[in-house]
Every structure is written in C-alpha cells, then in structure tokens.
Design a protein around this motif. Structure first.
Motif, PDB file in Angstrom:
ATOM      1  N   THR A  87      38.832  43.903  36.007  1.00  0.00           N
ATOM      2  CA  THR A  87      38.109  44.713  35.021  1.00  0.00           C
ATOM      3  C   THR A  87      36.708  44.160  34.756  1.00  0.00           C
ATOM      4  O   THR A  87      36.051  44.569  33.807  1.00  0.00           O
ATOM      5  CB  THR A  87      38.893  44.811  33.701  1.00  0.00           C
ATOM      6  OG1 THR A  87      39.147  43.493  33.197  1.00  0.00           O
ATOM      7  CG2 THR A  87      40.221  45.521  33.903  1.00  0.00           C
ATOM      8  N   SER A  98      49.551  45.638  44.188  1.00  0.00           N
ATOM      9  CA  SER A  98      48.502  46.290  43.400  1.00  0.00           C
ATOM     10  C   SER A  98      49.062  46.842  42.097  1.00  0.00           C
ATOM     11  O   SER A  98      49.694  46.117  41.337  1.00  0.00           O
ATOM     12  CB  SER A  98      47.823  47.380  44.228  1.00  0.00           C
ATOM     13  OG  SER A  98      47.244  46.832  45.397  1.00  0.00           O
ATOM     14  N   GLU A  99      48.894  48.146  41.863  1.00  0.00           N
ATOM     15  CA  GLU A  99      49.312  48.745  40.592  1.00  0.00           C
ATOM     16  C   GLU A  99      50.831  48.804  40.427  1.00  0.00           C
ATOM     17  O   GLU A  99      51.329  49.073  39.329  1.00  0.00           O
ATOM     18  CB  GLU A  99      48.717  50.149  40.427  1.00  0.00           C
ATOM     19  CG  GLU A  99      49.311  51.212  41.328  1.00  0.00           C
ATOM     20  CD  GLU A  99      48.724  51.215  42.729  1.00  0.00           C
ATOM     21  OE1 GLU A  99      49.132  52.071  43.534  1.00  0.00           O
ATOM     22  OE2 GLU A  99      47.852  50.368  43.020  1.00  0.00           O
ATOM     23  N   PRO A 124      48.493  47.775  33.162  1.00  0.00           N
ATOM     24  CA  PRO A 124      47.586  48.901  33.430  1.00  0.00           C
ATOM     25  C   PRO A 124      46.154  48.576  33.024  1.00  0.00           C
ATOM     26  O   PRO A 124      45.914  47.856  32.050  1.00  0.00           O
ATOM     27  CB  PRO A 124      48.167  50.031  32.572  1.00  0.00           C
ATOM     28  CG  PRO A 124      48.937  49.342  31.491  1.00  0.00           C
ATOM     29  CD  PRO A 124      49.474  48.085  32.110  1.00  0.00           C
ATOM     30  N   CYS A 125      45.200  49.108  33.783  1.00  0.00           N
ATOM     31  CA  CYS A 125      43.784  48.889  33.484  1.00  0.00           C
ATOM     32  C   CYS A 125      42.942  49.872  34.279  1.00  0.00           C
ATOM     33  O   CYS A 125      43.451  50.599  35.125  1.00  0.00           O
ATOM     34  CB  CYS A 125      43.377  47.452  33.817  1.00  0.00           C
ATOM     35  SG  CYS A 125      43.354  47.095  35.584  1.00  0.00           S
ATOM     36  N   GLU A 126      41.639  49.868  33.991  1.00  0.00           N
ATOM     37  CA  GLU A 126      40.667  50.645  34.760  1.00  0.00           C
ATOM     38  C   GLU A 126      39.871  49.656  35.611  1.00  0.00           C
ATOM     39  O   GLU A 126      38.969  48.986  35.112  1.00  0.00           O
ATOM     40  CB  GLU A 126      39.734  51.425  33.836  1.00  0.00           C
ATOM     41  CG  GLU A 126      40.398  52.548  33.063  1.00  0.00           C
ATOM     42  CD  GLU A 126      40.858  53.675  33.980  1.00  0.00           C
ATOM     43  OE1 GLU A 126      40.225  53.869  35.044  1.00  0.00           O
ATOM     44  OE2 GLU A 126      41.852  54.346  33.636  1.00  0.00           O
ATOM     45  N   PRO A 127      40.187  49.524  36.912  1.00  0.00           N
ATOM     46  CA  PRO A 127      39.522  48.516  37.738  1.00  0.00           C
ATOM     47  C   PRO A 127      38.027  48.773  37.890  1.00  0.00           C
ATOM     48  O   PRO A 127      37.587  49.910  37.995  1.00  0.00           O
ATOM     49  CB  PRO A 127      40.231  48.655  39.096  1.00  0.00           C
ATOM     50  CG  PRO A 127      41.509  49.359  38.809  1.00  0.00           C
ATOM     51  CD  PRO A 127      41.219  50.268  37.653  1.00  0.00           C
ATOM     52  N   VAL A 128      37.276  47.676  37.904  1.00  0.00           N
ATOM     53  CA  VAL A 128      35.840  47.725  38.144  1.00  0.00           C
ATOM     54  C   VAL A 128      35.516  47.116  39.508  1.00  0.00           C
ATOM     55  O   VAL A 128      34.680  47.612  40.248  1.00  0.00           O
ATOM     56  CB  VAL A 128      35.080  46.959  37.033  1.00  0.00           C
ATOM     57  CG1 VAL A 128      33.596  46.837  37.365  1.00  0.00           C
ATOM     58  CG2 VAL A 128      35.273  47.649  35.687  1.00  0.00           C
TER      59      VAL A 128
END
Length: 329
Positions: free
Chosen positions: A309, A247-248, A266-270
């Motif tokens: 994302t 995962s991260e 890195p990201c902001e998962p949706v």
C-alpha cells in the motif's frame, strides 16, 4: 543458542527511486512499465540522464529485503553479498550498519555496486532497470563456515542459481557447510524463470532444504500442478516445511508438522514490489523468536499488506508496532 536468527545470501543492490515526469521519461528511451536487466555501461548512461532529478536511495535485493525485515522487527541478522567500493556500496554498508545487520565482506576496489533504478511516472507506472554488477560475482571465498554456523537459518536467494560460475558455487558451498554444522536451510524460488531454466541446481538445493518459499506461479511450475492446494501437498512430500504465497488468497503454510491457511488482509495495492520479501523475513523472524506458526504467518501477511500500500520494497514505519497490530486484529 546461535548468534543470528537468519543469514541471508543474495544480491546486494541499491534501489534508486526517481519520480520523473512523462517528458523526462521520454528522453530516456525506455518502454514504460518494463523490467530490464542491463549492463554497467547502459546503467551509467541511464543514471546520467536522471542525475538532475531528485532520487531516494534504499539498500535492497530480494533476500536483503527479507534480512532487513528480520532486523527491523528486532531479530538478529547477517547478510552475505558483494559491494563495490563506490558511493552506492558505501551507502549500502552504512545503512546495514545502522540497521544492525552483520555484513563482513569488504568493498571490492574498482568494482561497481549493483543497482536497481526505479523510474516512477505520474501514472504510477514503475520502469525498472537492474544492473547486477559486482553483486553477481559471489564466489567460494565470499562466505565462511563461521558465518553459517553462527546462524539458525541460512536463507538462499533463488536468483543466484542463474549464475553458474558464481552464485551456484557459493550456494553449493553454503549448503554443504550448513548441513555439516546443523544450520537449517531455507530457499526462495525467486521467479518462475529460475524454476524453468535452472532446475538441476534448484533441485539440489530443494533436496537439502528445510523450508521452501514459493508463490503460486513458481509452485505450479515446479510441481507441474496448477491447483494451489494440490501443488502445496506435492511440495510437502519434497520438503519438511513449505510456504506457498497466493497474493489476495493468502498463504498456505506447513511448518513443524502443522498446516495452516492464513487469509490475506484486504487492501488497495499501490506497488506490489517487496511483498514476498517482507513476508519471508517476517515469517522467519516469527518462528525464530517464539511465535506460533499461525501468528508468524498472520503477522507476515499483515506486513506484506502494508508494504504493497506504499511505494517501494522497504516498509516505512514501526514494524514491531505493525506486528502487534496484526496479532490483535
């Protein structure tokens, strides 16, 4: 030189994505956020309840998603699965034709194609109902020696191992043929319940595999070791090549005698659906098309970031462009 980079063997499903209001969802009587395996009758009942709501279709299934990624990146792929002779089966086959993916099995008359109904409510929760239908009825006649010897890699979906008289049969035959004709074998563990509940057959496949894909949870269950690095080292003693996704935390890869630790983007998962599928497809594309282990892992991580994302397991956009973006990052 083989005709195809990858031959995937797995469930052929059509994803049906429906944006639904809370009131509409309430009328269907499902637990929000749940993941359910349902029979054909129950799936038809649920589908009847959402017929008036706009939906989006996408061909899929775990290994099917990986094979799609190989093709979208410019690789050559084929897929072995079963479809019914219905609207969904015709859609799946047509989409695979458009994607340039070889799919030889005919549509099964009188059978229902496997579907995964994804209900998306305004709070972004996804409630999933999967009906395997004919996709769970692979048999020894579903795959041929010609298909396997035409591919550089045979990629096996771990979920098939839960089906004693169907999936296991075709996997055992495919492994035997692959060993005879020098096709390399990759397997994804698919889920922790496969490791726990179907260990003897999984061990058989792992014993013959050239490459294993596992996430942290699956690797811990298989090795009995919760520490990622130690589990990774253990898997390296069992299989020539290992990919352990975290995962991260990124991914640990041992391939061709080289070990690399690739950080995640890195990201902001949706929506986490499809991250592992597109990673494995991207990695197999890379190593079969002249890219280094490190570059293949890095670009595959970037694709996985991109897919989580957005909503849905199929990555939208220009995958070759994303691949080059990753390598230049």
């Amino acid at each position: 030189m083989r005709k195809y980079n990858v031959l995937g063997v797995g469930h052929a499903l059509v994803d049906i994505l429906v944006d639904i209001t809370d009131d509409e969802f309430h009328n269907i009587s499902l637990e929000k956020g749940s993941m359910n395996l349902v029979d054909e009758v129950r799936q038809e009942e649920i589908l009847a309840g959402v017929q008036s709501i706009d939906s989006t279709l996408a061909s899929g299934g775990s290994v099917a998603n990986s094979v799609i990624a190989v093709s979208q990146l410019g690789g050559k792929a084929e897929f072995c699965g079963r479809l019914g002779d219905d609207t969904y089966g015709q859609f799946f086959r047509s989409e695979f034709e458009q994607l340039g993916i070889q799919f030889k099995n005919p549509l099964s008359k009188g059978s229902q194609t496997g579907t995964c109904l994804v209900l998306i409510t305004p709070d972004a929760e996804r409630t999933m109902n999967t009906c395997l239908a004919i996709s769970a009825e692979l048999n020894e006649h579903s795959i041929t020696k010609e298909e396997i010897q035409d591919a550089e890699w045979l990629y096996i979906e771990g979920y098939l191992l839960s089906e004693k008289n169907t999936g296991c049969v075709v996997v055992e035959r495919a492994v035997e043929i692959a060993r005879e004709c020098g096709t390399k074998i990759a397997v994804t563990f698919s889920d922790g319940f496969i490791v726990d509940g179907f260990r003897p057959m999984l061990d058989h496949v792992v014993d013959n595999a050239d490459l294993v894909f596992a996430n942290h949870n699956e690797a811990a269950r298989y090795t009995g070791i919760n520490d990622d690095l130690k589990a990774f080292e253990k898997l390296k003693t069992l299989v020539p090549n290992v990919v352990l996704t975290r995962s991260e935390k990124g991914v640990l890869i041992h391939y061709g005698g080289e070990s690399v630790d690739i950080p995640a983007f890195p990201c902001e998962p949706v929506d986490l659906t499809g991250a592992g599928d597109i990673f494995s497809g991207g990695f197999l594309y890379g190593v079969t098309n002249g890219y280094s282990v490190a570059d293949s892992g890095k670009a595959a991580c970037y694709l996985a970031m991109k897919v989580i994302t957005q909503v849905g397991a199929r990555l939208h956009g220009n995958l070759p462009k994303f691949w080059q973006e990753a390598l230049s990052a």
